[in-house]
Design a protein around this motif. Structure first.
Motif: not given
Length: 70
Positions: A2-10
């Motif tokens: 993958q070229q990009y990874v998206v993560l969310q942190v609360i």
């Protein structure tokens, strides 16, 4: 790969005092992706109050976009 990874942190703000009680989780997410060959490309945040919730404190949602290095 993958070229990009998206993560969310609360991140949950402390009920008393200032600052987040869990910044280490944000740091860990960034370091984990760096170890996999990604760099932080973009980070955005959105906040929401949690009035009426036992334990209180605001929440900040950090959305991070990581880009593969090399």
């Amino acid at each position: 790969m993958q070229q990009y990874v998206v993560l969310q942190v609360i991140l949950r703000e402390k009920m008393w005092g200032a600052g987040s009680g869990n910044l280490p989780s944000l740091e860990k997410a960034i370091n984990d992706q760096a170890a996999k060959g990604y760099r932080l490309h973009t980070i955005t945040t959105a906040s929401s109050g949690s009035k009426g919730v036992i334990g209180g404190g605001d929440r900040i949602q950090a959305t991070m976009v990581f880009e593969r290095v090399g």
